[in-house]
Design an enzyme around this catalytic site. Structure first.
Site, PDB file in Angstrom:
ATOM      1  N   CYS A 120     -36.930   7.870  16.390  1.00 11.49           N
ATOM      2  CA  CYS A 120     -36.845   9.103  17.123  1.00 11.49           C
ATOM      3  C   CYS A 120     -37.384   8.491  18.664  1.00 11.49           C
ATOM      4  O   CYS A 120     -36.733   7.753  19.369  1.00 11.49           O
ATOM      5  CB  CYS A 120     -37.600  10.213  16.786  1.00 11.49           C
ATOM      6  N   HIS A 121     -38.455   9.210  19.141  1.00 12.40           N
ATOM      7  CA  HIS A 121     -39.234   8.817  20.614  1.00 12.40           C
ATOM      8  C   HIS A 121     -40.126   7.589  20.313  1.00 12.40           C
ATOM      9  O   HIS A 121     -40.714   7.405  21.194  1.00 12.40           O
ATOM     10  CB  HIS A 121     -40.079   9.832  20.979  1.00 12.40           C
TER      11      HIS A 121
END
Length: 170
Positions: free
Chosen positions: A103-104
């Site tokens: 994800c991030h």
């Protein structure tokens, strides 16, 4: 089995830590949480998971670990403001040790300036950041680059992410 360093702080995406950590533990690997201070607890952004920190960043050396795991959420963005975490992550990329970012998570690797020319994926809101960092972006549930860097986009991709991180560690 592998010793996996996990760079994590408050506001991590709960399932992006718990799912992969469980998969790694189930495969016999050891997962260690690293933040600014050992012994404290950090909480996921949804309040569903709490993680007790095993080591403070100043108490460990990256060479003591076999792999690096960076869960998503707001945690990677918070951690990348601290050069100690950036340099810790950079070591794994420079040494071609296994790195798992979901994800991030790749935000920490962007700040470490270690993604130029690499193939990866990540959450859609950081696609341009990844491309600006020199990444050949792949909109796929999981992407394994050079048998070293494993990235995924979001919580829906956790089963594929878990499969590949466990497979890479053998």
């Amino acid at each position: 089995m592998a010793k996996v360093a996990t760079l994590i702080t408050n506001m991590f995406e709960d399932v992006e830590y718990t799912g992969p950590a469980q998969a790694l533990n189930d495969a016999g690997h050891e997962v260690f949480a690293i933040e600014k201070e050992a012994g404290k607890e950090v909480t996921g952004k949804n309040g569903e998971a709490t993680v007790k920190i095993d080591y403070g960043i100043d108490d460990v050396k990256p060479e003591d670990f076999d792999a690096l795991f960076i869960p998503g959420g707001f945690s990677p963005d918070i951690l990348r403001a601290d050069d100690r975490f950036v340099q810790f992550a950079k070591y794994f990329m420079d040494e071609k040790k296994p790195v798992f970012a979901i994800c991030h998570g790749p935000q920490l690797l962007i700040t470490a300036k270690t993604l130029d020319g690499r193939d990866a994926t990540g959450y859609k809101s950081i696609k341009v950041d990844l491309e600006n960092a020199g990444v050949n972006f792949h909109d796929e549930e999981v992407f394994v680059c050079q048998n070293q860097l494993v990235t995924s986009r979001n919580p829906d991709d956790i089963p594929a992410f878990n499969r590949e991180i466990v497979k890479l560690l053998g």
